[in-house]
Motif scaffolding. Structure first.
Motif, PDB file in Angstrom:
ATOM      1  N   HIS A 216       1.235  -1.140   0.096  1.00 54.16           N
ATOM      2  CA  HIS A 216      -0.358  -0.104  -0.147  1.00 54.16           C
ATOM      3  C   HIS A 216       1.066   1.189   0.279  1.00 54.16           C
ATOM      4  O   HIS A 216       1.234   2.167  -1.079  1.00 54.16           O
ATOM      5  CB  HIS A 216      -0.878  -0.146   0.913  1.00 54.16           C
ATOM      6  CG  HIS A 216      -1.364   1.355   0.935  1.00 54.16           C
ATOM      7  ND1 HIS A 216      -2.926   1.626   0.428  1.00 54.16           N
ATOM      8  CD2 HIS A 216      -1.771   2.705   2.413  1.00 54.16           C
ATOM      9  CE1 HIS A 216      -3.590   2.534   1.379  1.00 54.16           C
ATOM     10  NE2 HIS A 216      -2.847   3.458   1.686  1.00 54.16           N
ATOM     11  N   LYS A 220      -0.176   3.748  -3.369  1.00 59.35           N
ATOM     12  CA  LYS A 220      -1.090   4.047  -2.943  1.00 59.35           C
ATOM     13  C   LYS A 220      -0.841   5.603  -3.750  1.00 59.35           C
ATOM     14  O   LYS A 220      -2.311   5.920  -4.240  1.00 59.35           O
ATOM     15  CB  LYS A 220      -1.500   4.655  -1.970  1.00 59.35           C
ATOM     16  CG  LYS A 220       0.026   5.649  -0.704  1.00 59.35           C
ATOM     17  CD  LYS A 220      -0.222   5.518   0.745  1.00 59.35           C
ATOM     18  CE  LYS A 220       0.994   5.810   1.736  1.00 59.35           C
ATOM     19  NZ  LYS A 220       1.780   7.557   0.853  1.00 59.35           N
ATOM     20  N   ILE A 225      -5.875   1.297  -3.878  1.00 66.49           N
ATOM     21  CA  ILE A 225      -5.749   1.393  -2.110  1.00 66.49           C
ATOM     22  C   ILE A 225      -5.537  -0.123  -2.299  1.00 66.49           C
ATOM     23  O   ILE A 225      -6.479  -1.564  -2.993  1.00 66.49           O
ATOM     24  CB  ILE A 225      -7.100   0.763  -1.605  1.00 66.49           C
ATOM     25  CG1 ILE A 225      -7.482   2.121  -1.809  1.00 66.49           C
ATOM     26  CG2 ILE A 225      -7.326   0.846  -0.601  1.00 66.49           C
ATOM     27  CD1 ILE A 225      -9.604   3.111  -1.936  1.00 66.49           C
ATOM     28  N   GLN A 227      -5.292  -2.809   1.161  1.00 68.47           N
ATOM     29  CA  GLN A 227      -5.565  -3.264   2.646  1.00 68.47           C
ATOM     30  C   GLN A 227      -5.568  -4.787   3.050  1.00 68.47           C
ATOM     31  O   GLN A 227      -6.070  -5.336   2.562  1.00 68.47           O
ATOM     32  CB  GLN A 227      -7.010  -2.681   2.700  1.00 68.47           C
ATOM     33  CG  GLN A 227      -7.606  -2.169   3.601  1.00 68.47           C
ATOM     34  CD  GLN A 227      -8.786  -2.167   3.926  1.00 68.47           C
ATOM     35  OE1 GLN A 227      -9.708  -2.959   4.001  1.00 68.47           O
ATOM     36  NE2 GLN A 227      -9.494  -0.569   4.199  1.00 68.47           N
ATOM     37  N   THR A 263     -12.156   2.741   2.815  1.00 66.39           N
ATOM     38  CA  THR A 263     -10.712   3.209   2.783  1.00 66.39           C
ATOM     39  C   THR A 263     -10.981   4.173   3.925  1.00 66.39           C
ATOM     40  O   THR A 263      -9.475   5.363   3.944  1.00 66.39           O
ATOM     41  CB  THR A 263     -11.407   4.575   1.567  1.00 66.39           C
ATOM     42  OG1 THR A 263     -12.854   4.947   2.874  1.00 66.39           O
ATOM     43  CG2 THR A 263     -12.352   4.373   0.534  1.00 66.39           C
ATOM     44  N   ASP A 266      -4.356   1.025   5.706  1.00 67.95           N
ATOM     45  CA  ASP A 266      -4.022  -0.137   4.978  1.00 67.95           C
ATOM     46  C   ASP A 266      -4.467  -1.589   5.877  1.00 67.95           C
ATOM     47  O   ASP A 266      -3.767  -2.528   5.281  1.00 67.95           O
ATOM     48  CB  ASP A 266      -2.239   0.220   4.918  1.00 67.95           C
ATOM     49  CG  ASP A 266      -1.799   0.312   6.517  1.00 67.95           C
ATOM     50  OD1 ASP A 266      -2.139   0.032   7.287  1.00 67.95           O
ATOM     51  OD2 ASP A 266      -0.519   0.999   5.953  1.00 67.95           O
TER      52      ASP A 266
END
Length: 319
Positions: A216, A220, A225, A227, A263, A266
């Motif tokens: 990430h 980014k 994204i 995660q 959102t 991470d």
């Protein structure tokens, strides 16, 4: 000198207050994901036409595939059993009207990824969910007590570690080129600390967590994204379909909650309940957690639950 000491302790106290104030603020934000981490209805479908979900024949993976189709995405579902995948594909197609592509893959095997890459290379993939994973045994065991340990080691590393890395290698370049995309890697809450009796599984999941966080940081700024989602109890085959409760969530409830935090950073636990459980687990001194009585009690508890489940299944089959 007294003035200097007074300044030092005043500053130190202020920093402590600020530190815990920030932590409280961050926790408060997690209580209100819709307000603090709003996800527009078109968010996932705006990432690309297709979503890819590994381990999608049941449990968490199946629910992610269904939820992403409901968000307007076509889905690629992957697992090792075609019959089950075909049923899931039909269910998703009939309930959402989206296209579903089935790829049969046994992720504990070597040399399967060239074929997967070939089948995916022309798709506009906006979301990847690396969900597939294996737990050597529901009942906690010491590392050397596992039967066929060499094969277990290879299978866990292939399924839990290698598959995630390879799938990222296949799909991430397209996301980087389009400067948008989402990768969700399913780790585990038990990787919050070194976890005795599940040592190999927990270690494989901390790899998932650290790899996701590092990746990430790398991508980014490219609009991608990445995660790690680290659930504790979700009622799936991996945990013997335990009854749902305040901590043990259904796959449907867990996935619905976790998608609200896409959102949020991470790493997330996917739900406030599991976040609180993670904090509690980290507050227990490892010396206590590693005590022989604690480990023995954990083994007895899981074995008792498994025995109760077997007795219940036997009664139902006889009825």
């Amino acid at each position: 000198m007294e003035t200097l000491m007074e300044w030092f302790f005043t500053t130190l106290g202020a920093l402590v207050v600020i530190y815990y104030g920030v932590k409280l603020l961050l926790f408060t934000r997690m209580l209100f994901p819709k307000r603090c981490f709003p996800v527009p209805k078109s968010f996932f479908s705006s990432m690309g036409e297709w979503a890819v979900v590994t381990g999608a024949s049941e449990g968490i993976g199946r629910q992610y595939a269904l939820a992403l189709a409901e968000q307007g995405m076509n889905v690629v579902i992957m697992s090792r059993t075609r019959e089950t995948l075909d049923k899931v594909a039909q269910e998703i197609s009939e309930s959402t009207g989206r296209m579903v592509k089935v790829i049969v893959a046994d992720f504990i095997q070597d040399n399967i990824f060239s074929d997967i890459e070939e089948q995916l290379k022309y798709l506009d993939i906006g979301v990847l969910v690396n969900n597939v994973g294996m737990l050597p045994s529901v009942v906690p065991r010491r590392f050397l007590e596992e039967e066929d340990l060499d094969q277990i080691i290879t299978s866990v590393i292939n399924c839990n570690v290698k598959t995630m890395v390879k799938m990222c290698k296949i799909i991430l370049p397209g996301m980087e080129n389009r400067r948008k995309g989402v990768i969700v890697n399913i780790a585990s809450g038990i990787a919050s600390i070194p976890f005795p009796l599940y040592s190999l599984y927990a270690a494989s999941k901390i790899f998932v967590e650290r790899f996701s966080q590092g990746l990430h940081g790398e991508y980014k700024d490219k609009g991608v994204i990445i995660q790690a989602v680290t659930p504790f109890g979700v009622s799936t085959r991996m945990v013997g379909y335990q009854q749902t409760n305040m901590v043990m969530l259904s796959p449907q409830d867990f996935v619905k909650s976790s998608m609200q935090y896409i959102t949020a950073g991470d790493k997330t636990y996917g739900t406030v309940r599991h976040m609180l459980l993670g904090w509690l687990l980290n507050s227990i001194p490892l010396k206590i957690f590693y005590s022989e009585s604690m480990l023995h009690g954990l083994q007895e508890y899981v074995e008792r639950k498994q025995a109760e489940k077997k007795r219940s299944s036997s009664v139902l089959s006889e009825a």
